[in-house]
Design an enzyme around this catalytic site. Structure first.
Site: not given
Ligand code: CAA
Length: 283
Positions: A119, A140, A152, A190
């Site tokens: 990342s 990424h 990415e 990022n």
């Molecule tokens: N793994 C796999 N699938 C997941 C999961 C996980 N940890 N968490 C949630 N899901 C899926 C599930 O399939 C769920 O659907 P079902 O309940 O039907 O099975 C679906 O996502 C929705 O989940 P929730 O209803 O529990 O919760 P939500 O609607 O709040 O969604 C989320 C969860 C998708 C994580 C959402 O909160 C979100 O998009 N958050 C932001 C995530 C983000 O910004 N990620 C980038 C981080 S930065 C990065 O990764 C890069 C880096 O280099 C730092």
């Protein structure tokens, strides 16, 4: 060369997600980590995820079995001799990545592409330890990998057009959307996301408001699915700090100064969800 068999190095949060989406798209995956215990644990995470999909009616039991059969476990990287592609999702330390890429370069067939899910570490610098820098690229992914559409694609200084096109195409094969970026600190995602999180931490540090209220500002005012502090806990505060340091060192601009409160939390071992405490407490 067609990409049919791949190695994923690292059976942590990112590696298991990458292995899952690749196996779901019909690729044969060797999931590698340092010990049998690590890879077994990783497979357990994938199993639970697929089981959830079956329960929700998104996959059949048969599809789940087929996906699992395409995943081979390995704690010995020397088995990676007949693959066309390797993606490394090991720990975010330059020396570890250099060691892995140097070794891969010796054992993986000529013409195979070597990618890193880093990342924040320079792809150009990782590529420089190999004799095939034109075949080294950044891929990424975002957490949770099975859900997030973006990948990415980072071109190192020597990455060839052919490698770039092949990896863009692979990204679409696994039903993700590639965005090409150059090899600058923090790449694009990022560089934008993490200073926003750092600024939210400054708001806590300066007493502007509470974690809950700052998160509500971004959730209710900007429609973000998670507030920046909840997201920081989800990413890991050590990772957030290390990305801020990469931006600060890389650009030499004080606007990337890590918030002292973030530094303190990391020193305290309050790393977010994974340690049970960050800006929130987790049971
Ligand atoms: N793994 C796999 N699938 C997941 C999961 C996980 N940890 N968490 C949630 N899901 C899926 C599930 O399939 C769920 O659907 P079902 O309940 O039907 O099975 C679906 O996502 C929705 O989940 P929730 O209803 O529990 O919760 P939500 O609607 O709040 O969604 C989320 C969860 C998708 C994580 C959402 O909160 C979100 O998009 N958050 C932001 C995530 C983000 O910004 N990620 C980038 C981080 S930065 C990065 O990764 C890069 C880096 O280099 C730092």
């Amino acid at each position: 060369m067609n990409i049919e068999k791949v190695v994923v190095i690292g059976a942590g949060q990112m590696g298991t997600g990458i292995a899952q989406v690749m196996a779901q798209s019909g690729l044969h995956v060797i999931l590698n980590d340092l010990s049998d215990e690590h890879v077994q644990k990783g497979l357990g995470v994938i199993y639970n995820q697929l089981q959830r999909d079956v329960k929700k009616g998104r996959k059949t039991e048969e599809e789940k079995q087929e996906i699992l059969e395409r995943i081979q476990l390995s704690s010995n990287l020397s088995e990676a001799t007949d693959v066309q592609f390797v993606i490394e999702a090991a720990t975010e330390k330059l020396e570890v990545k250099k060691q892995i890429f140097k070794y891969l370069d010796e054992i993986v067939p000529n013409g195979a592409i070597l990618a890193s899910n880093t990342s924040s570490i320079s792809i150009t610098e990782i590529a420089a330890v190999t004799k095939r820098p034109e075949l080294v690229i950044g891929m990424h992914f975002f957490n949770p990998v099975p859900v997030m559409k973006l990948v990415e694609i980072i071109r190192g200084l020597a990455t060839s057009d052919k490698t770039y096109e092949m990896i863009k195409s692979l990204t679409r094969t696994i039903e993700k959307e590639p965005v090409g970026v150059k090899d600058f600190p923090g790449f694009a995602a990022n560089r934008i996301l993490v200073p926003m999180i750092n600024e939210a931490i400054f708001c806590i540090y300066e007493g502007v408001s509470t974690s809950e209220e700052i998160d509500n500002v971004m959730k209710l005012g900007m429609n973000h699915p998670m507030g920046p502090l909840q997201l920081a806990d989800f990413i890991g505060l050590d990772t957030v700090l290390s990305i801020m340091e990469v931006l600060h060192d890389g650009y030499g601009d004080p606007k990337y100064r890590p918030c002292p409160l973030l530094q303190q939390y990391v020193k305290a071992g309050w790393l977010g969800k994974k340690t049970g405490r960050g800006f929130y407490i987790y049971e």
